[in-house]
Write an enzyme that holds these catalytic residues in place. Structure first.
Site, PDB file in Angstrom:
ATOM      1  N   ASP A  60       0.676  -1.117  -0.070  1.00  0.00           N
ATOM      2  CA  ASP A  60      -0.075   0.171  -0.053  1.00  0.00           C
ATOM      3  C   ASP A  60       0.875   1.316   0.111  1.00  0.00           C
ATOM      4  O   ASP A  60       0.360   2.393  -0.026  1.00  0.00           O
ATOM      5  CB  ASP A  60      -1.228   0.013   1.119  1.00  0.00           C
ATOM      6  CG  ASP A  60      -0.344   0.159   2.448  1.00  0.00           C
ATOM      7  OD1 ASP A  60       0.808  -0.178   2.683  1.00  0.00           O
ATOM      8  OD2 ASP A  60      -1.046   0.136   3.580  1.00  0.00           O
ATOM      9  N   SER A  61       2.362   0.909   0.020  1.00  0.00           N
ATOM     10  CA  SER A  61       3.007   2.154  -0.187  1.00  0.00           C
ATOM     11  C   SER A  61       2.902   2.734  -1.662  1.00  0.00           C
ATOM     12  O   SER A  61       3.344   3.929  -1.852  1.00  0.00           O
ATOM     13  CB  SER A  61       4.381   1.608  -0.222  1.00  0.00           C
ATOM     14  OG  SER A  61       5.031   0.643  -0.936  1.00  0.00           O
ATOM     15  N   LYS A 129      -1.283  -9.409   3.005  1.00  0.00           N
ATOM     16  CA  LYS A 129      -0.426  -8.959   4.196  1.00  0.00           C
ATOM     17  C   LYS A 129      -1.603  -7.955   4.762  1.00  0.00           C
ATOM     18  O   LYS A 129      -1.803  -7.156   3.833  1.00  0.00           O
ATOM     19  CB  LYS A 129       0.888  -8.371   3.670  1.00  0.00           C
ATOM     20  CG  LYS A 129       1.673  -7.568   4.786  1.00  0.00           C
ATOM     21  CD  LYS A 129       3.017  -7.159   4.253  1.00  0.00           C
ATOM     22  CE  LYS A 129       3.296  -6.012   3.664  1.00  0.00           C
ATOM     23  NZ  LYS A 129       2.691  -4.835   4.657  1.00  0.00           N
ATOM     24  N   GLU A 194       9.148  -4.101  10.629  1.00  0.00           N
ATOM     25  CA  GLU A 194       9.548  -2.878  10.034  1.00  0.00           C
ATOM     26  C   GLU A 194      10.016  -1.838  11.051  1.00  0.00           C
ATOM     27  O   GLU A 194       9.544  -1.717  12.184  1.00  0.00           O
ATOM     28  CB  GLU A 194       8.336  -2.258   9.472  1.00  0.00           C
ATOM     29  CG  GLU A 194       8.656  -0.663   8.729  1.00  0.00           C
ATOM     30  CD  GLU A 194       7.897  -0.181   7.721  1.00  0.00           C
ATOM     31  OE1 GLU A 194       7.178  -0.891   7.316  1.00  0.00           O
ATOM     32  OE2 GLU A 194       8.169   0.924   7.286  1.00  0.00           O
TER      33      GLU A 194
HETATM   34  O1  KIV Z   1       3.555  -1.155   1.825  1.00  0.00           O
HETATM   35  C1  KIV Z   1       4.940  -1.452   1.640  1.00  0.00           C
HETATM   36  O2  KIV Z   1       5.511  -1.361   0.415  1.00  0.00           O
HETATM   37  C2  KIV Z   1       5.177  -2.089   2.695  1.00  0.00           C
HETATM   38  C3  KIV Z   1       6.740  -2.512   2.689  1.00  0.00           C
HETATM   39  C4  KIV Z   1       7.583  -1.670   2.615  1.00  0.00           C
HETATM   40  C5  KIV Z   1       6.826  -3.737   3.842  1.00  0.00           C
HETATM   41  O3  KIV Z   1       4.408  -2.692   3.457  1.00  0.00           O
END
Ligand code: KIV
Length: 277
Positions: A60-61, A129, A194
């Protein structure tokens, strides 16, 4: 190689063994470090897969990296599905893991199950996730008991940014251990750690049977994950300590675009080699 059952079937491959959840988990007992990078579209996902990455995370980044938003909070279920479909279509070998967006799994375990099921059915991804340990144990259990592989995410949880008041290193050892143990006990097949001290990540990694995937959690995790655009040196602005740029692609891209502008404006592109008779 069997075709995917999801909404968008993945290309078949006969050359390489496809990564599966059991193979991902078994890597830990073989002492094989797992590699994970983010992708949000077909081009980058195909490139990571061709390079031999173990897992592609549709994180979700994407809210910050692709959409230019200040946090990951606005990302919606439909948006992550849209991006995950592009990624799944490109990936032949790697495991594809899709982030559950903020508020797609918080209301109830039933709603989380419905949303995780929608992600798997519409995208053909391998796993989801979600951020949480103790607080999401019931939800992780629900998803796992429906045979939806779920990766947990503890330590700094970007979806908790409002409560935390920023992106801060998490140092509460007991809490981190409780979260990690709860996620494993509930049936998570892996766990992202993290921004936690390397010593605590090492302790968690030693205790758990499932693989730990670190980001800003030191070298003793079972694997590592980074945002692709960060590790390629494509993003500018603030760079967290844990991000190592393995290339300077922003400079390369800027140079190429400036050369294009200059050649078009100067009349040297297109030349006869790039024109039809
Ligand atoms: O959203 C994301 O990209 C992440 C990772 C950086 C672990 O959760």
């Amino acid at each position: 190689m069997a075709k995917r059952s999801g909404g968008s079937s993945r290309p078949e491959t006969t050359e390489q063994v496809r990564m599966t959840v059991p193979r991902f988990v078994a890597a830990k007992s073989r002492g094989q470090k797992l590699t994970v990078l983010t992708a949000y579209d077909h081009l980058w996902a195909g490139l990571l897969d061709a390079a031999g990455i173990d897992a592609v995370l549709v994180g979700d980044s994407l809210g910050m990296v692709v959409q230019g938003k200040a946090t990951t909070l606005p990302v919606t279920l439909d948006e992550i599905i849209y991006h995950a479909e592009m990624v799944v279509r490109a990936v032949r070998r790697a495991l594809v893991i899709v982030d559950m967006p903020f508020m797609s799994f918080h209301v109830s375990a039933e709603e989380a199950l419905r949303n995780a099921g929608t992600i798997i059915k519409r995208t053909g991804a391998d796993a989801v996730k979600l951020e949480g340990g103790v607080s999401q144990a019931e939800t992780i259990r629900k998803l796992a008991s429906a045979d939806i592989p779920v990766m947990a995410h503890v330590g700094l949880k970007p979806q908790s940014v409002l409560r935390l008041g920023g992106y801060k290193i998490q140092r509460d050892e007991n809490r981190l251990l409780d979260d990690a143990r709860a996620a494993e006990e509930a049936g998570a097949f892996g766990i992202v750690l993290e921004c936690i001290p390397a010593r605590i990540a090492e302790r968690i990694t030693g205790e758990l049977r499932i693989p730990t995937i670190g980001i800003g959690a030191g070298p003793e995790c079972d694997g590592q994950v980074l945002v692709t655009q960060d590790m390629l040196g494509l993003t500018d602005g603030f760079r967290p300590k844990f991000v190592k740029p393995f290339a300077s692609l922003r400079e390369v891209a800027l140079g190429a675009v400036r050369a294009y502008i200059s050649e078009v404006q100067g009349g040297s592109f297109p030349d006869s080699a790039h024109s039809h008779e």
